[in-house]
Design an enzyme around this catalytic site. Sequence first.
Site, PDB file in Angstrom:
ATOM      1  N   ASP A  24       0.847  -1.166  -0.067  1.00 32.32           N
ATOM      2  CA  ASP A  24      -0.055  -0.140  -0.013  1.00 32.32           C
ATOM      3  C   ASP A  24       0.805   1.151   0.130  1.00 32.32           C
ATOM      4  OD1 ASP A  24      -1.828  -1.888   0.241  1.00 32.32           O
ATOM      5  OD2 ASP A  24      -2.899  -1.058   2.252  1.00 32.32           O
ATOM      6  N   LYS A 129      -6.792  -4.626  -2.992  1.00 24.15           N
ATOM      7  CA  LYS A 129      -7.398  -5.217  -1.932  1.00 24.15           C
ATOM      8  C   LYS A 129      -8.472  -4.438  -1.361  1.00 24.15           C
ATOM      9  CE  LYS A 129      -3.484  -4.357   1.318  1.00 24.15           C
ATOM     10  NZ  LYS A 129      -4.354  -3.516   2.313  1.00 24.15           N
ATOM     11  N   LYS A 132      -7.789  -4.682   4.967  1.00 24.87           N
ATOM     12  CA  LYS A 132      -6.305  -4.366   5.469  1.00 24.87           C
ATOM     13  C   LYS A 132      -5.559  -5.618   5.170  1.00 24.87           C
ATOM     14  CE  LYS A 132      -8.407  -0.757   7.236  1.00 24.87           C
ATOM     15  NZ  LYS A 132      -8.163   0.404   6.415  1.00 24.87           N
ATOM     16  N   VAL A 157       3.285   0.408   4.400  1.00 21.57           N
ATOM     17  CA  VAL A 157       2.438   1.149   5.184  1.00 21.57           C
ATOM     18  C   VAL A 157       1.083   0.396   5.546  1.00 21.57           C
ATOM     19  CG1 VAL A 157       3.738   3.215   4.954  1.00 21.57           C
ATOM     20  CG2 VAL A 157       1.659   2.926   3.493  1.00 21.57           C
ATOM     21  N   THR A 158       0.576   0.893   6.491  1.00 21.47           N
ATOM     22  CA  THR A 158       1.181   1.217   7.854  1.00 21.47           C
ATOM     23  C   THR A 158       1.502  -0.015   8.594  1.00 21.47           C
ATOM     24  OG1 THR A 158      -0.961   1.547   8.858  1.00 21.47           O
ATOM     25  CG2 THR A 158      -0.116   3.538   7.933  1.00 21.47           C
ATOM     26  N   CYS A 162      -2.192  -2.353   7.771  1.00 22.57           N
ATOM     27  CA  CYS A 162      -2.064  -3.418   6.564  1.00 22.57           C
ATOM     28  C   CYS A 162      -0.893  -4.407   6.636  1.00 22.57           C
ATOM     29  CB  CYS A 162      -2.145  -2.388   5.254  1.00 22.57           C
ATOM     30  SG  CYS A 162      -3.987  -1.931   4.942  1.00 22.57           S
TER      31      CYS A 162
HETATM   32  N1  TIU Z   1      -2.737   0.542   4.051  1.00 17.25           N
HETATM   33  C1  TIU Z   1      -3.293   0.607   5.314  1.00 17.25           C
HETATM   34  O1  TIU Z   1      -2.505   0.454   6.614  1.00 17.25           O
HETATM   35  N2  TIU Z   1      -4.456   0.953   5.531  1.00 17.25           N
HETATM   36  C2  TIU Z   1      -4.924   1.825   6.797  1.00 17.25           C
HETATM   37  O2  TIU Z   1      -6.020   2.465   6.662  1.00 17.25           O
HETATM   38  N3  TIU Z   1      -3.723   2.334   7.488  1.00 17.25           N
HETATM   39  C3  TIU Z   1      -4.133   3.135   8.678  1.00 17.25           C
HETATM   40  O3  TIU Z   1      -3.118   3.376   9.469  1.00 17.25           O
HETATM   41  N4  TIU Z   1      -4.957   3.755   8.701  1.00 17.25           N
END
Ligand code: TIU
Length: 222
Positions: A24, A129, A132, A157-158, A162
């Site tokens: 992500d 996707k 998460k 991230v994060t 995810c």
């Molecule tokens: N990709 C991911 O981690 N999606 C999130 O929504 N992360 C947050 O930390 N909000």
Amino acid sequence: MFTVKARPYDYAFDPQRTALLMIDMQRDFIEEGGFGAALGNDVLLLRAAVPPARMLLSLCRELGVTIVHTKEAHRPDLSDCPPSKLLRGGTALKIGDSGPMGRILVDGEEGSDFIPELAPLRGETVIVKPGKGAFYATGLQALLHNAGITHLLFAGVTTEVCVQTSMREANDRGYECLLVADATESYFPEYKKATLDMIAAQGGIVGWTASLRQLSDACAAR
Ligand code: TIU
């Protein structure tokens, strides 16, 4: 085989049976005006992971590791977004609303794009996707199985959302997982640290962690 000095103990992997899951690295999380900012986060915190993630991607490309980029994004009609996710947070800008980078967390919009530094190369797999975890409602498991992959390197991230969710999904499916500590980042430094600690605790209950340096040293030392 390469052997990485990792936590909680050495991690050995064969690049031919290994995939990198770059999770992500999208404008929606890393740039102003996207989903991460709409949730009230300081998105600049995530930029620390960008240079190490770029180096990790280059290293994996050199080693012939299978590269998989994931993005969290929904269909334009939001039919793959549970109402609970749509309503969560009570923020002004919601998933599907129009923001400065197009519709929030919708596939095909500017915000859903990968940041240019981490754009996939032609031929690299992109998994879109809705959740998460990278395995939920995607073709990832079949893809890895068909490619004979047994080991997964994680970055992106994060860390505690995810990345950790995907790593736990992978661990339960039998993959040997290593999270590259400096190629992942969180909006909450204390959550990043806790995630790294809890992954490696109890003899690697979820998997291993190592720095990019530890990984690259292992590859140089062979
Ligand atoms: N990709 C991911 O981690 N999606 C999130 O929504 N992360 C947050 O930390 N909000």
